[in-house]
Design a protein around this motif. Structure first.
Motif, mmCIF file in Angstrom:
data_model
loop_
_atom_site.group_PDB
_atom_site.id
_atom_site.type_symbol
_atom_site.label_atom_id
_atom_site.label_comp_id
_atom_site.label_asym_id
_atom_site.label_seq_id
_atom_site.Cartn_x
_atom_site.Cartn_y
_atom_site.Cartn_z
ATOM 1 N N THR A 122 0.908 -1.233 0.019
ATOM 2 C CA THR A 122 -0.088 -0.077 0.018
ATOM 3 C C THR A 122 1.008 1.088 0.003
ATOM 4 N N GLY A 123 0.445 2.068 -0.912
ATOM 5 C CA GLY A 123 1.383 3.552 -0.771
ATOM 6 C C GLY A 123 1.092 4.386 0.128
ATOM 7 N N PRO A 124 2.245 5.287 0.443
ATOM 8 C CA PRO A 124 1.884 6.058 1.609
ATOM 9 C C PRO A 124 0.950 6.912 1.781
ATOM 10 N N VAL A 125 0.298 7.519 0.495
ATOM 11 C CA VAL A 125 -0.661 8.464 0.906
ATOM 12 C C VAL A 125 -2.099 7.700 1.069
ATOM 13 N N THR A 126 -2.207 6.632 0.424
ATOM 14 C CA THR A 126 -3.435 5.963 0.621
ATOM 15 C C THR A 126 -3.434 5.440 1.924
ATOM 16 N N PHE A 127 -2.341 4.868 2.553
ATOM 17 C CA PHE A 127 -2.274 4.148 3.823
ATOM 18 C C PHE A 127 -2.471 5.309 5.046
ATOM 19 N N ALA A 128 -1.989 6.602 4.882
ATOM 20 C CA ALA A 128 -2.316 7.504 5.801
ATOM 21 C C ALA A 128 -3.757 8.135 5.646
ATOM 22 N N GLY A 188 -10.351 11.630 15.088
ATOM 23 C CA GLY A 188 -11.080 11.101 13.898
ATOM 24 C C GLY A 188 -10.724 11.761 12.712
ATOM 25 N N LYS A 189 -9.427 12.383 12.774
ATOM 26 C CA LYS A 189 -8.725 13.146 11.450
ATOM 27 C C LYS A 189 -7.662 12.068 10.937
ATOM 28 N N ALA A 190 -7.776 12.272 9.479
ATOM 29 C CA ALA A 190 -6.809 11.250 8.788
ATOM 30 C C ALA A 190 -5.446 11.694 9.215
ATOM 31 N N ILE A 191 -4.534 10.556 9.360
ATOM 32 C CA ILE A 191 -2.981 10.979 9.634
ATOM 33 C C ILE A 191 -2.389 11.809 8.540
ATOM 34 N N LEU A 192 -3.138 11.945 7.414
ATOM 35 C CA LEU A 192 -2.374 12.779 6.474
ATOM 36 C C LEU A 192 -2.207 14.100 6.976
ATOM 37 N N LEU A 243 2.727 11.005 9.766
ATOM 38 C CA LEU A 243 2.980 10.697 8.438
ATOM 39 C C LEU A 243 4.186 10.180 7.857
ATOM 40 N N GLU A 244 5.370 10.947 8.253
ATOM 41 C CA GLU A 244 6.750 10.594 8.201
ATOM 42 C C GLU A 244 7.071 9.342 8.830
ATOM 43 N N ALA A 245 6.615 8.704 9.787
ATOM 44 C CA ALA A 245 6.819 7.447 10.414
ATOM 45 C C ALA A 245 6.136 6.510 9.342
ATOM 46 N N PHE A 286 -12.024 18.472 -2.334
ATOM 47 C CA PHE A 286 -11.967 17.883 -0.819
ATOM 48 C C PHE A 286 -10.651 17.211 -0.240
ATOM 49 N N SER A 287 -9.597 17.272 -1.502
ATOM 50 C CA SER A 287 -8.283 16.536 -1.155
ATOM 51 C C SER A 287 -7.748 17.431 -0.245
ATOM 52 N N PRO A 288 -7.086 16.755 0.912
ATOM 53 C CA PRO A 288 -6.336 17.417 1.978
ATOM 54 C C PRO A 288 -4.803 17.567 1.835
ATOM 55 N N ILE A 289 -4.362 17.070 0.862
ATOM 56 C CA ILE A 289 -3.038 17.003 0.481
ATOM 57 C C ILE A 289 -2.530 17.660 -0.921
ATOM 58 N N GLU A 290 -1.529 18.352 -0.992
ATOM 59 C CA GLU A 290 -1.020 19.146 -2.110
ATOM 60 C C GLU A 290 -0.461 18.428 -3.106
ATOM 61 N N ARG A 291 -0.321 18.703 -4.170
ATOM 62 C CA ARG A 291 0.466 17.817 -5.154
ATOM 63 C C ARG A 291 1.977 17.810 -4.892
ATOM 64 N N HIS A 292 2.640 18.643 -4.354
ATOM 65 C CA HIS A 292 4.183 18.798 -4.156
ATOM 66 C C HIS A 292 4.145 17.736 -2.944
ATOM 67 N N GLU A 293 3.294 17.458 -2.105
ATOM 68 C CA GLU A 293 3.357 16.551 -0.862
ATOM 69 C C GLU A 293 3.220 15.119 -1.442
ATOM 70 N N VAL A 294 2.197 14.857 -2.313
ATOM 71 C CA VAL A 294 2.117 13.664 -2.946
ATOM 72 C C VAL A 294 3.278 13.271 -3.519
ATOM 73 N N VAL A 295 3.876 14.036 -4.487
ATOM 74 C CA VAL A 295 5.175 13.743 -5.185
ATOM 75 C C VAL A 295 6.418 13.279 -4.206
ATOM 76 N N SER A 296 6.447 14.121 -3.191
ATOM 77 C CA SER A 296 7.353 13.920 -2.097
ATOM 78 C C SER A 296 7.358 12.501 -1.246
ATOM 79 N N LEU A 297 6.017 12.304 -0.790
ATOM 80 C CA LEU A 297 5.783 11.103 -0.167
ATOM 81 C C LEU A 297 6.178 9.843 -1.052
ATOM 82 N N LEU A 298 5.777 9.775 -2.406
ATOM 83 C CA LEU A 298 5.782 8.802 -3.255
ATOM 84 C C LEU A 298 7.536 8.577 -3.588
ATOM 85 N N LYS A 299 8.000 9.771 -3.705
ATOM 86 C CA LYS A 299 9.465 9.868 -4.099
ATOM 87 C C LYS A 299 10.459 9.297 -2.963
ATOM 88 N N GLU A 300 9.826 9.653 -1.641
ATOM 89 C CA GLU A 300 10.555 8.923 -0.545
ATOM 90 C C GLU A 300 10.764 7.401 -0.659
#
Length: 348
Positions: free
Chosen positions: A129-135, A143-147, A153-155, A194-208
């Protein structure tokens, strides 16, 4: 991105299947699929849910198997993170293993392929499972998403990276070249209000995660997203393989010609999710799927991409996982994949 692709429409799966017999399921995959993958048997046990399956060794997670929910437990956060990072920073890969109870298909498929390695080609595929979907699937005590929780999120991102490396090393025991997909269904429809995460954050998480795996292994890393998304974002994350639902979203994918061209010229591979799954299962026969695939291929040729390059950089998959489908419908998906592979390779 590594060596030049040489796939030429080989077939593989996403992960989830409706069957529950480990031996029979693994054998069926080896019979019908040209790049073996291990099955997530989601109807066998709730711990094979795509998120729960990869929680072992991660800090602070509390699992409700009946509801297939993951939440953050109320234990001491600092203590839990210190313990986690002590294992992560010491490269204690085995601490982050996926147990046989959580993924019997992984262990059995490795055993079967290792028994007769000459029968099963050059590659073997795993998935995490990828980090964005997992978080996005995990809620904190409010009750808030870990995103939205930078520390967790880093851990979790680092935890999924080292768990992926453990899986790669297990799959390498077969002597095959390993492919591992990061499954990111949450990115379907990315960019909505409704997306709580920005494009650059997605790229950074996947890239890591991608960079971690590639720095420590020779594996090829793919990203699977079964809906429409910002495909330029996926390209920018740096995967070797991009897997999309070509049956339902081909025209949307082709809205990114410059990014697709750059990706393939850079050595990237397209995994065409060409056989419909889920609610769309049964909507395409072999002739229809052949026509859709060739429409996509022709679009890439029209970008000026070399025909042989595109075909070498093409894998065929189901549109998405098959865990919610009927058993007979899932077998038909695999049969259609096999038939399409034979038709594509007979006309090369």
């Amino acid at each position: 991105m590594g060596s030049k692709p040489d796939f030429y429409f080989k077939t593989t799966g996403i992960g989830s299947v409706p069957w529950t017999d480990t031996d029979k399921t693994c054998s069926k995959i080896l019979e019908l699929i040209s790049i073996p993958f291990w099955p997530q048997m989601v109807k066998r046990s709730p711990v094979e849910d795509m998120n729960i399956q990869f929680t072992e060794g991660l800090p602070l997670v509390s699992i409700n198997t009946e509801r297939k929910l993951i939440s953050v437990s109320a234990e001491d956060t600092e203590e839990a993170l210190v313990k986690f990072y002590s294992h992560y920073l010491s490269d204690d890969v085995d601490y982050f293993s996926v147990s046989r109870d959580y993924a019997p298909g992984l262990y059995r498929q490795i055993e079967l392929v290792s028994e007769n390695p000459d029968n099963y080609g050059k590659y073997i595929k795993g998935h995490t499972t990828g980090p964005v979907t997992f978080a996005a699937s995990i809620k904190d005590e409010e009750g808030k998403a870990i995103l939205g929780n930078p520390d967790l999120l880093e851990a979790f991102t680092k935890g999924l990276a080292i768990k992926s490396l453990w899986q790669v090393r297990e799959l390498e025991k077969t002597g095959k070249k390993v492919i591992i997909f990061l499954d990111e269904p949450y990115l379907s429809g990315f960019g909505s209000a409704f997306s709580p995460i920005e494009r650059h954050e997605v790229v950074s998480l996947l890239k890591e995660v991608i960079d971690y795996i590639k720095e420590k292994s020779d594996a090829l890393v793919g990203i699977h997203c079964c809906g429409n998304t910002d495909w330029s974002m996926i390209v920018d994350a740096g995967p070797d393989i991009i897997n999309f639902d070509a049956f339902s979203f081909l025209d949307y994918f082709l809205l990114y010609p410059n990014d697709i061209s750059r990706f393939i010229k850079g050595g990237g591979t397209i995994a065409w999710g060409i056989v419909p799954t889920g609610d769309s299962a049964g909507q395409g026969d072999l002739d229809a799927l052949y026509a859709i695939l060739n429409k996509g291929l022709d679009a890439l040729y029209n970008l000026g991409l070399d025909k042989d390059m595109v075909q070498a950089a093409s894998i065929l998959t189901p549109a998405c996982g098959m865990g919610t489908m009927k058993e007979e419908d899932s077998e038909e998906v695999l049969n259609l994949l096999s038939g399409l592979y034979k038709r594509m390779t007979s006309t090369r």
